[in-house]
Enzyme design. Structure first.
Site, PDB file in Angstrom:
ATOM      1  N   SER A   8       0.782  -1.074   0.048  1.00 39.94           N
ATOM      2  CA  SER A   8      -0.147   0.079  -0.105  1.00 39.94           C
ATOM      3  C   SER A   8       0.766   1.429  -0.049  1.00 39.94           C
ATOM      4  O   SER A   8       1.836   1.302   0.838  1.00 39.94           O
ATOM      5  CB  SER A   8      -0.752  -0.111   1.278  1.00 39.94           C
ATOM      6  OG  SER A   8      -1.725   1.099   1.201  1.00 39.94           O
ATOM      7  N   GLU A   9       0.248   2.290  -0.690  1.00 37.71           N
ATOM      8  CA  GLU A   9       0.810   3.519  -0.610  1.00 37.71           C
ATOM      9  C   GLU A   9       0.170   4.189   0.928  1.00 37.71           C
ATOM     10  O   GLU A   9       0.701   4.998   1.143  1.00 37.71           O
ATOM     11  CB  GLU A   9       0.413   4.639  -1.575  1.00 37.71           C
ATOM     12  CG  GLU A   9       0.885   4.042  -2.903  1.00 37.71           C
ATOM     13  CD  GLU A   9      -0.439   3.773  -3.668  1.00 37.71           C
ATOM     14  OE1 GLU A   9      -0.663   2.508  -3.852  1.00 37.71           O
ATOM     15  OE2 GLU A   9      -1.261   4.701  -4.204  1.00 37.71           O
ATOM     16  N   ASN A  10      -0.754   3.565   1.228  1.00 40.03           N
ATOM     17  CA  ASN A  10      -1.623   4.049   2.289  1.00 40.03           C
ATOM     18  C   ASN A  10      -1.261   2.985   3.636  1.00 40.03           C
ATOM     19  O   ASN A  10      -1.616   2.216   3.583  1.00 40.03           O
ATOM     20  CB  ASN A  10      -2.987   4.068   2.353  1.00 40.03           C
ATOM     21  CG  ASN A  10      -3.185   4.656   0.846  1.00 40.03           C
ATOM     22  OD1 ASN A  10      -3.120   5.414   0.625  1.00 40.03           O
ATOM     23  ND2 ASN A  10      -4.020   3.641  -0.145  1.00 40.03           N
ATOM     24  N   LEU A  69       1.657   6.810   3.402  1.00 40.60           N
ATOM     25  CA  LEU A  69       2.891   5.902   3.770  1.00 40.60           C
ATOM     26  C   LEU A  69       3.313   4.697   2.402  1.00 40.60           C
ATOM     27  O   LEU A  69       2.338   4.679   2.065  1.00 40.60           O
ATOM     28  CB  LEU A  69       2.978   5.323   4.960  1.00 40.60           C
ATOM     29  CG  LEU A  69       2.371   5.967   6.006  1.00 40.60           C
ATOM     30  CD1 LEU A  69       2.100   4.884   7.269  1.00 40.60           C
ATOM     31  CD2 LEU A  69       3.498   6.694   6.680  1.00 40.60           C
TER      32      LEU A  69
END
Ligand SMILES: *[C@@H]1O[C@H](CO)[C@@H](O)[C@H](O)[C@H]1NC(C)=O
Length: 504
Positions: A329-331, A345
């Site tokens: 994830s970018e999250n 993140l």
């Protein structure tokens, strides 16, 4: 004597050993303004960070003092109104932004629509790779990301005129076919300067990052003529195990020990997850929960999955206790207990159980170029995301409504362009006012062409054959295929094994 010096240089390239006779390449500063004062008007500056995580805040604040103008800023995001690059936008020191996602900043939006600011929107993975390529001496590369979209076709507004017409349109990209797939050519990005936020530097100029703050900082270190790194701490040579150094000193020209750091977290609208079972109240909640409980069945044991904000993330709360899903994830996720805040993140999370999600032992942190290598390289098994429109051949539109503010595509174009990753769309069957979202052809600008494998709505589940079209495989109880036809903007086959819609 000469031979000895050469030898020492080679050692230093490996980041390994230093002797007292070694001449330091990196210069150390205590005043960040001193470190950035050479940045001239018109410079291209690479600015690290993701959202508000790992941004070089002291170096950015120093540019307010030097008053440098007409900057081209390469940065995944544009900060918020009063923090990060948002500050330099307010003082109008930035001429052009090259970014993937620029939402959350009202002054940015105003300047862009008023024709005061140039904005080159670039898919997030393409941005990371353009920077990586720049640092590695590769002038251009081919990627499937953006094929069949405005990115490839060109003509999207980089700069508006005062009257709202387009003054600078984006350029079309060259298309090539490799092994039967289409790819577009993207050019490398290099900077005159890179402004980097790291955790620690040693006195030789080797760098380590903290947790998810590696993001764009790592590739940007390598892609500028002058790399300026602000760190929280400068330590003695030998403090880092040699194999733990993230950036060897060869890439680092100036090091500044920053003062205080604000630990800000960007809370995205709609990004708060209730880990508790949602208690449906309104019709829209019932619809959402139905989609979520169907979407959760897409997870399989051992799978690596990337989930969009909203329904896909919420679906992860319903994963069965006995399976483990790795979220790529970018999250990232912060905090437990009932409410989970989503921050920008890059992180691999291991998710277990129903009600707690956290970074568990076995997780890994990595940079943005690495994150998208995983995605583009087809190493992620499942991508689940929302949509505004999907066509019968699996074209997806979910990033832009022309005439309204465009916040950017973030990583969505990269995620759906990955061969070998199953793309599942979760969305309400129809838009407000009953407008069809499942169509012969999307009318909105595409995120990806022929990329969707399955559509899950509150009424039905379709499998998508990217050449033959849609097949209805599940249907909500009480509805008939004729009911689905009435609210769907395209033809579809009905599976001979049509089932009632499954729920976890
Ligand atoms: C995930 O993808 C890999 C290949 O990249 C494959 O070997 C593996 O079986 C897949 N796992 C699941 C659970 O789909």
């Amino acid at each position: 004597m000469k031979a000895l010096r050469v030898l020492l240089m080679l050692y230093s390239v490996g980041g390994c050993y230093f002797s007292t006779s070694f001449q330091k390449r990196s210069k150390f500063y205590s005043d960040p303004t001193e470190a950035v004062k050479d940045i001239p008007n018109g410079a291209t500056v690479l600015v690290g960070g993701f959202g508000l995580c790992g941004i070089p805040e002291n170096l950015i604040n120093s540019l307010l003092k030097t008053g440098v103008k007409s900057l081209t800023a390469v940065s995944n995001n544009a900060g918020v109104d009063n923090f990060g690059l948002g500050l330099l936008l307010q003082t109008k020191q930035i001429k052009r932004m090259i970014s993937s996602y620029v939402g959350e900043n009202a002054e940015f939006e105003r300047q862009y629509l008023a024709g005061e600011l140039e904005v080159e929107l670039t898919p997030q993975g393409t941005l990371a790779e353009r920077i990586r390529a720049g640092g590695a001496g590769i002038p251009a590369f081919f990627t499937a990301t953006g094929y069949g979209t405005l990115i490839q076709q060109g003509g999207s507004p980089i700069k508006y005129r005062k009257d709202g017409t387009i003054e600078i349109p984006s350029e079309p990209r060259e298309v090539r076919e490799f092994n039967g797939r289409h790819y577009i050519m993207e050019k490398a990005i290099t900077g005159d300067f890179a402004l980097i936020k790291a955790w620690k530097a040693d006195k030789a100029g080797n760098i380590v990052f903290r947790k998810t703050a590696r993001n764009f900082n790592q590739p940007m270190c390598k892609a500028a003529k002058v790399t300026i790194v602000e760190v929280e701490e400068v330590v003695d040579v030998g403090t880092f195990a040699t194999e733990d150094i993230h950036i060897p000193s060869i890439y680092v020209h100036k090091v500044v020990q920053g003062g205080s750091y604000e630990k800000r977290i960007e809370v995205l609208k709609g990004g708060i997850i209730q880990a508790e079972k949602p208690k449906p109240k309104k019709d829209s909640d019932i619809v959402r929960e139905r989609i979520i409980r169907r979407a959760a069945l897409e997870f399989e044991d051992g799978m690596y999955a990337n989930l969009g904000i909203g329904i896909p993330m919420l679906a992860s709360n319903f994963i069965k206790q006995d399976i483990t899903v790795h979220l790529q994830s970018e999250n990232g996720i912060l905090g437990l207990v009932r409410v989970i805040l989503i921050v920008h993140l890059h992180v691999v999370l291991v998710l277990t159980g129903k009600e707690t999600v956290t970074v568990l032992p076995g997780a890994a942190y990595f940079s943005s170029d690495e994150s998208f290598a995983m995605i583009r390289g087809g190493h992620v098994n499942l991508t689940m995301l929302g949509a505004m429109q999907v066509s019968k051949h699996g074209d997806l539109a979910n990033w832009m409504i022309p005439g309204k503010m465009v916040k950017g595509m973030g990583g969505a174009m990269d995620l759906v362009a990955s061969a070998g990753t199953k793309v599942v769309v979760t969305m309400e069957h129809s838009a407000k006012g009953g407008k069809h979202k499942i169509l012969d052809k999307c009318s909105l600008p595409l995120t990806g062409k022929q990329c969707v494998d399955r559509i899950i709505t509150e009424k039905a589940v379709f499998d998508v054959d990217q050449t033959k079209g849609l097949t209805l495989i599940e249907i909500w109880e009480g509805l008939t295929p004729e009911d689905i036809k009435a609210c769907t903007g395209t033809e579809f086959e009905v599976s001979p094994n049509l089932k009632p819609m499954q729920q976890i």
